[in-house]
Design a protein around this motif. Structure first.
Motif, PDB file in Angstrom:
ATOM      1  N   GLU A  63      36.978   8.753  50.236  1.00  0.00           N
ATOM      2  CA  GLU A  63      35.935   9.696  49.478  1.00  0.00           C
ATOM      3  C   GLU A  63      34.858   8.664  48.935  1.00  0.00           C
ATOM      4  N   GLU A  64      34.885   7.453  48.641  1.00  0.00           N
ATOM      5  CA  GLU A  64      33.919   6.577  48.045  1.00  0.00           C
ATOM      6  C   GLU A  64      32.944   6.416  49.427  1.00  0.00           C
ATOM      7  N   LYS A  65      33.402   6.101  50.684  1.00  0.00           N
ATOM      8  CA  LYS A  65      32.441   6.025  51.709  1.00  0.00           C
ATOM      9  C   LYS A  65      31.589   7.104  52.099  1.00  0.00           C
ATOM     10  N   MET A  66      32.299   8.420  51.990  1.00  0.00           N
ATOM     11  CA  MET A  66      31.528   9.644  52.206  1.00  0.00           C
ATOM     12  C   MET A  66      30.370   9.668  51.244  1.00  0.00           C
ATOM     13  N   HIS A  67      30.675   9.438  49.711  1.00  0.00           N
ATOM     14  CA  HIS A  67      29.670   9.608  48.813  1.00  0.00           C
ATOM     15  C   HIS A  67      28.635   8.397  48.905  1.00  0.00           C
ATOM     16  N   GLN A  68      28.772   7.530  49.239  1.00  0.00           N
ATOM     17  CA  GLN A  68      27.807   6.264  49.547  1.00  0.00           C
ATOM     18  C   GLN A  68      26.793   6.796  50.828  1.00  0.00           C
ATOM     19  N   GLN A  99      26.442   9.622  51.990  1.00  0.00           N
ATOM     20  CA  GLN A  99      25.498  10.727  51.453  1.00  0.00           C
ATOM     21  C   GLN A  99      24.562  10.393  50.318  1.00  0.00           C
ATOM     22  N   SER A 100      24.597   9.390  49.767  1.00  0.00           N
ATOM     23  CA  SER A 100      23.594   9.020  48.479  1.00  0.00           C
ATOM     24  C   SER A 100      22.160   8.947  48.610  1.00  0.00           C
ATOM     25  N   GLU A 101      21.301   9.205  47.925  1.00  0.00           N
ATOM     26  CA  GLU A 101      19.856   8.966  48.052  1.00  0.00           C
ATOM     27  C   GLU A 101      19.703   7.229  48.370  1.00  0.00           C
ATOM     28  N   ASN A 102      20.324   6.518  47.558  1.00  0.00           N
ATOM     29  CA  ASN A 102      20.247   5.026  47.890  1.00  0.00           C
ATOM     30  C   ASN A 102      20.422   4.719  49.220  1.00  0.00           C
ATOM     31  N   MET A 103      21.427   5.130  49.876  1.00  0.00           N
ATOM     32  CA  MET A 103      21.851   4.825  51.439  1.00  0.00           C
ATOM     33  C   MET A 103      20.391   5.371  52.165  1.00  0.00           C
ATOM     34  N   LYS A 104      19.861   6.594  51.890  1.00  0.00           N
ATOM     35  CA  LYS A 104      18.845   7.078  52.757  1.00  0.00           C
ATOM     36  C   LYS A 104      17.652   6.484  52.594  1.00  0.00           C
ATOM     37  N   ASN A 105      17.465   6.079  51.313  1.00  0.00           N
ATOM     38  CA  ASN A 105      15.979   5.184  51.079  1.00  0.00           C
ATOM     39  C   ASN A 105      16.125   3.753  51.811  1.00  0.00           C
ATOM     40  N   PHE A 106      17.395   3.227  51.639  1.00  0.00           N
ATOM     41  CA  PHE A 106      17.479   1.871  52.244  1.00  0.00           C
ATOM     42  C   PHE A 106      17.507   2.055  54.039  1.00  0.00           C
TER      43      PHE A 106
END
Length: 809
Positions: A266-271, A273-280
């Motif tokens: 669940e934490e992997k899926m959340h990370q 799909q997060s905005e920080n991951m997309k920006n990175f």
């Protein structure tokens, strides 16, 4: 104030006569004028380029005029003297080196040839300490030396400044400038109060002794618990421990291995799909594309230094491409009137090689001299490169051994195939120290008249039964890998012991219509009672599992050379008869007829597992497993018969061929494939075996034995041992092109045969049609004639009925 360094090549030379200090060391102002009065603690040496490379002391590269010192381990010098014996450059000072009390000796590069040579070795600990850590001289002596130096000082003239001319380098300088991105570190230095206002004494010391270790301490004001540390981890196959000349006062070597902390799904899926991951990902996308493009353009992991010397591998002269004689081994007693049938380098002990000695008798002569053979047992001799006079070990054999192999899982176990069809096993685990030890004092008493040879003799510890084995000499012995076993039905099964316990032997037995017998001996049947307890042979007595799982990915096919010159590709898996249900050996899958006499070599390439080298009679050929329409390479007929072949262990394109006239051919497929790149005479007798061994990166040796019982050790030159950057790919493409050529000719031959069949069919059809047409024409004419005759008869009948038929008609 400055101090003087004894025996320092970079120290300036002084005018006047040199003098010795109280420690009997020459001061630097002695210069070349005192080169004839060499101290006892110094020994000048002449180091060849090979020795400089081995010890990392290349002149003007590893050691220079500014840094002329090199600490060499004593054990490395002793090992070099053992390995190269009298050829070693340290042999003149051998006894002094052995008596040296410490583990490291100081080697000094003498650029000015102060003592007559380019190097000299310091042979006392006191001299080494005074050179590396010179004593501080007195003030008066320094003032005197300073006055003497002032007499020869030339005051340089200050150059006049020139105006700066900009060439556009300001931007590059700005880009290369190191900019601070974090605040500066602050250090607090304190001293005891009792030392306040006390005088400060300064002194000079060498930069080598300027190492000061700042130990960390626990600050109670901070309390931060480290939860995770980011480190780079990479698995490696081999590890190497090395040392440098850096002096560590308090070394701390630490390593750690832990299991990383991971997120839940669940934490992997959340990370993700997060905005920080997309920006990175958006921020690093361009840099990632550039890195991938660079990896496609060039290999960033290539060794540039190795590529710089790529042109040096090209042949530049005859001497650089010739096999150089290194050593030769023969025993006046054990090798007399005998032939070396097989040789093998020891897989784990460097510089040790084993040879099998057999009598030079024909079959009729062996029958006539059977009594002599019983009284004079055969031996397998172990030779060491450090002792060319006496063998290190003797393995007593039940009969002459034609082939033997070291066990891959335990090199102390040796299996050999005898002339009488028996298989023998030896265990040399009790003599490993004897094989590893080399001569330390250069003296050997075994060849003196009053001394008896103390070479240990090891009797075979197990042997197979004559009634259950081969009836002919065993020509080849191979250990099966430890990854699988073979059942009695020829099916590969799982090997739970993970040790090599099965042997495949080959002999020219005549069983039904086969010329070669393939047998797999699971374990020895007879035991001599020696070496049973505490020996490595006990490890081979691991019983097989009761329920062994069959392995489907193991290939059971193999190549075998016969006495009739045929290369047979067969399968050892038994087949079942549908009618009787009995198991029988399958017929060979393919058979290649290439030679007119026996095939003496069938060897797989160490780089390409599907490439096979075969040697027999007057030529050799290279086959590819799975290619059934012929060989991919065949040599032309030689004027001298070929006796043996062997692949190079370091170059995929090179292999060696031994000949009957005592010469060795070196074939390099990168250079030319129609003739050998090098032909060199080694002996006056026929070559019986050839084996190559990589001793180190800079030394590859080729062992060649002859029919007279002499073992020749040759040095393989740089051009034949160092592969080019893309040699693997070039040779692979060469084999692929030859395979395509064979397939092309096969397809063309098939087309020609089909076209010929079609032509014959068309001609046959035309002949048939011509006969049918002629027959049809004759039948038509006959029918027309018959119809005409019927018409005439009908006309007569009608005229007769109408009384119109007259007598004239």
């Amino acid at each position: 104030m400055s101090s003087k360094t004894s025996l320092s090549p970079e120290a300036p030379k002084k005018k006047g006569k040199g003098k010795k200090n109280e420690n009997n060391f020459l001061s630097p102002d002695d210069g070349a004028a005192e080169s004839h009065s060499r101290p006892d603690y110094i020994f000048p040496l002449v180091l060849t380029s090979i020795t400089q490379e081995l010890f990392g002391c290349r002149a003007d590269e590893d050691v220079t005029g500014e840094i002329p010192y090199k600490l060499i381990k004593k054990e490395d010098i002793v090992q070099d003297m053992k390995t190269r014996a009298a050829v070693s450059d340290f042999s003149p000072v051998k006894q002094r080196v052995l008596e040296y009390p410490e583990d490291e000796l100081l080697l000094v590069f003498d650029r000015d040839f102060t003592y007559g040579q380019s190097f000299y070795l310091v042979l006392t600990v006191e001299a080494k300490e005074n050179i590396l850590k010179p004593p501080v001289q007195g003030d008066e002596e320094e003032l005197i030396d300073a006055d003497e130096e002032d007499e020869d000082v030339i005051i340089p003239k200050t150059p006049e400044p020139r105006p700066w001319i900009s060439l556009g380098s300001e931007q590059e300088i700005e880009e290369e400038t190191v900019k601070r991105i974090r605040p500066r570190l602050r250090y607090k230095l304190s001293r005891p109060r009792r030392d306040f206002c006390s005088p400060v004494c300064f002194s000079d010391r060498s930069a080598r002794d300027g190492y000061v270790e700042c130990l960390s301490y626990q600050d109670k004001r901070f309390n931060i618990t480290e939860q995770e540390r980011h480190t780079g981890v990479q698995t490696v196959h081999h590890t190497t421990d090395s040392s440098t000349q850096t002096l560590w006062r308090y070394p701390k070597n630490m390593w750690t291995q832990y299991e990383p902390r991971e997120f839940s799904p669940e934490e992997k899926m959340h990370q993700l799909q997060s905005e920080n991951m997309k920006n990175f990902i958006t921020s690093v996308l361009i840099r990632l594309d550039v890195a991938l493009q660079q990896n496609c353009i060039m290999n960033v992991f290539s060794d540039d230094w190795t590529a710089l010397s790529e042109d040096d591998s090209a042949p530049t002269g005859k001497t650089k491409s010739q096999l150089k004689e290194y050593q030769s081994f023969t025993d006046l007693n054990l090798s007399k009137e005998k032939t070396i049938s097989h040789i093998q380098w020891h897989p784990s002990i460097s510089g040790v090689i084993a040879v099998a000695m057999i009598e030079r008798f024909t079959l009729e002569e062996r029958i006539d001299n059977s009594t002599k053979l019983l009284l004079n047992p055969s031996y397998i001799l172990f030779w060491n490169l450090s002792d060319p006079i006496n063998p290190q070990l003797q393995l007593e054999c039940p009969d002459d051994v034609l082939s033997f192999q070291f066990c891959p899982s335990d090199p102390n176990i040796i299996a050999g195939g005898c002339f009488n069809g028996q298989i023998a096993l030896w265990d040399v685990s009790a003599h490993v120290d004897k094989l590893q030890d080399t001569r330390s004092d250069g003296k050997n008493t075994s060849h003196t008249p009053n001394k008896k040879n103390d070479t240990p003799v090891v009797r075979y510890c197990a042997v197979s039964g004559i009634e259950n084995g081969h009836k002919s000499p065993i020509t080849d012995v191979q250990w099966l890998p430890e990854t699988f076993e073979v059942s009695r039905y020829g099916i590969p099964v799982e090997n739970t012991s993970h040790m090599c316990v099965q042997i495949v032997t080959c002999a020219p037995d005549s069983l039904t219509d086969n010329t070669v017998d393939y047998s797999t001996g699971e374990r020895p049947t007879h035991n001599t009672g020696e070496g049973e307890e505490g020996s490595g042979l006990g490890q081979l007595r691991v019983p097989s599992a009761k329920q062994q799982n069959p392995l489907e990915h193991i290939s059971t096919k193999l190549f075998v050379g016969t006495e009739d010159g045929e290369l047979v590709y067969t399968d050892w898996k038994m087949e079942k008869d549908n009618d009787s249900g009995r198991l029988f050996s399958p017929k060979p899958t393919h058979r290649f007829v290439l030679y007119d006499t026996l095939i003496n070599t069938v060897s797989r390439s160490p780089f390409f597992k599907d490439i096979i080298l075969t040697v027999g009679s007057w030529s050799f050929a290279v086959f590819k497993e799975g290619l059934t329409n012929g060989w991919i390479l065949q040599s032309c007929c030689s004027q001298i018969m070929y006796t043996v072949g062997h692949w190079s262990p370091s170059r995929p394109a090179v292999f060696f061929i031994g000949k009957e006239d005592g010469s060795v051919e070196v074939w390099d497929l990168l250079e030319k494939s129609h003739e050998p790149s090098l032909t060199q005479n080694i002996s006056t007798a026929s070559i019986t075996s050839v084996r190559a061994k990589s001793i180190s990166l800079k030394q590859h040796l080729l062992a060649v034995s002859d029919r007279l019982g002499t073992l020749h050790i040759l040095q393989i030159p740089w051009t034949l041992r160092r592969p080019s950057a893309n040699e693997m790919q070039i040779v692979k493409k060469f084999f692929e092109r030859e395979e395509e050529r064979l397939n092309y000719f096969e397809k063309r031959q098939t087309r020609h045969e089909n076209a010929k069949k079609e032509t014959n069919t068309e001609e046959q059809r035309k002949k048939t049609e011509s006969v049918i047409h002629q027959k049809h024409e004759e039948e038509t004419n006959a029918d027309a004639q018959r119809e005409y005759e019927e018409y005439l008869n009908l006309e007569k009948m009608i005229l007769k009925d109408t009384n119109l038929l007259t007598a004239d008609l």
